[in-house]
Design an enzyme around this catalytic site. Sequence first.
Site: not given
Length: 466
Positions: A30-33, A57, A160-161, A214, A306
Amino acid sequence: MDTHIEPTRPTIEPTPHLRPHAHFTPDSTWMNDPNGLVFFGETYHLFFQNNPSGATWGNLSWGHATSTDLVTWIEQPVALWHTENEFIFSGSTVVDHDNTSGFAAPGQTALVAIYTSSYTSASPLHGRQAQSLAYSVDGGQSWTTHAGNPVLDRSSGEFRDPKVFWWGGGDGYWVMVAVEAVDRTVVLYSSPDLRSWTYLSKFGPSHAVAGVWECPDLFLLPVAGTDLHRWVLVVSLNPGGLAGGGGAQYFVGDFDGVTFTPERISETDDPTSFDWLDHGRDYYATVSFDNVPDNRRLMVGWANNWDYANEIPTAPWRSAMSLVREVDLVEDVDGRRRLRQRPVLPPEGLGVTVLDLTVPLTPGVVTEITVSTEDDADPWVLTVDGASRTITADRHECGNVDFHPLFASRDTARLVGDDDTVQLQVIVDASVIEVFAQGGLVTLTQQVFPRAPLTKPRVRTHQPST
């Protein structure tokens, strides 16, 4: 003690024809940001949110890939592993040229990753999100977690981020932009050494606020054809994107080292009046590279949404990144400055279809660009409507659209200006299609899941019956 689980491959039926050639995908997870984008040692480093143990996720860590041309990517071992105490959420990486952090020994240069520690129930800080550091002195091959983590803790569960950059030349300091996600605000801090941080200011809420904010980014860009430069603040949000689900908006303005001030705030809450990075369903969490030569600003987004990301029908991996886009600003005749995005194109022969077209924008004339399989199945259709001056990408009939009720969509973008033609660049790469209109002033990204490769383009211009 830090522990991690070795990756295992999903057991569902593989879909090799859906793996892009020029859009990065992880091998089997899995991959996201995208995270920590940085150029160092003649190499581009792409870190990313990764579940090393599966294709949905979870267990969030920083995966790692490298490239020398921004098109061909080599997956590297996981850089930052989750532990029983924390997930490694999104963040950024900087080159600490002057060793302000003190992590490098003589003759070394440290790469410093600034990331969000999302603390689990096993941690005394359970429920909090705070900012932490890790560093590498071997060009990103191995990483050491800072013993003093976290370095910035607001006692918040939605902080976050962090995106970090150097501001002010030789007498400057590090600036962090992060988010209080549920408050829809960007918060800014400064630091002389990446370890101690001082609050500067905040921005927001503003424009699109239907979802949490985000993945902020803040950078200086030239205005093409002028001697001007302006700052751009990028913020992703989910939900509340223009096309549904997640999306990414931007603000053009000024940053004085403390406060970001936008040039333009819309007088209406109509989302089409805001500035969007992309008008498709599948472009999110977009951030830029640090330390790129010649002050080029290069960005990458997550080509997913998402709403259905955990269920897209690819195996053994899930998710792709967008192509790398080089960005600057262009000024309209009315003085409004817009982001221009131009893709780093793959070379011929890589298996990617690139269509360059000039299409009329005549009232009453409609042009349809269709890309299908060799046997004319699973069409993806891009419609250019001269009367409404819009482009619409329709994936309703393009292969597997039933895996999630929110997937099938028609995504529309309004063109800018009053030209009587529009230049289009359509890039078809297995399961990702990116459209660049008007030299990149308007972009639209969609995933598609056809039963065979989309290799057959057709163009039809007509006057629709009334």
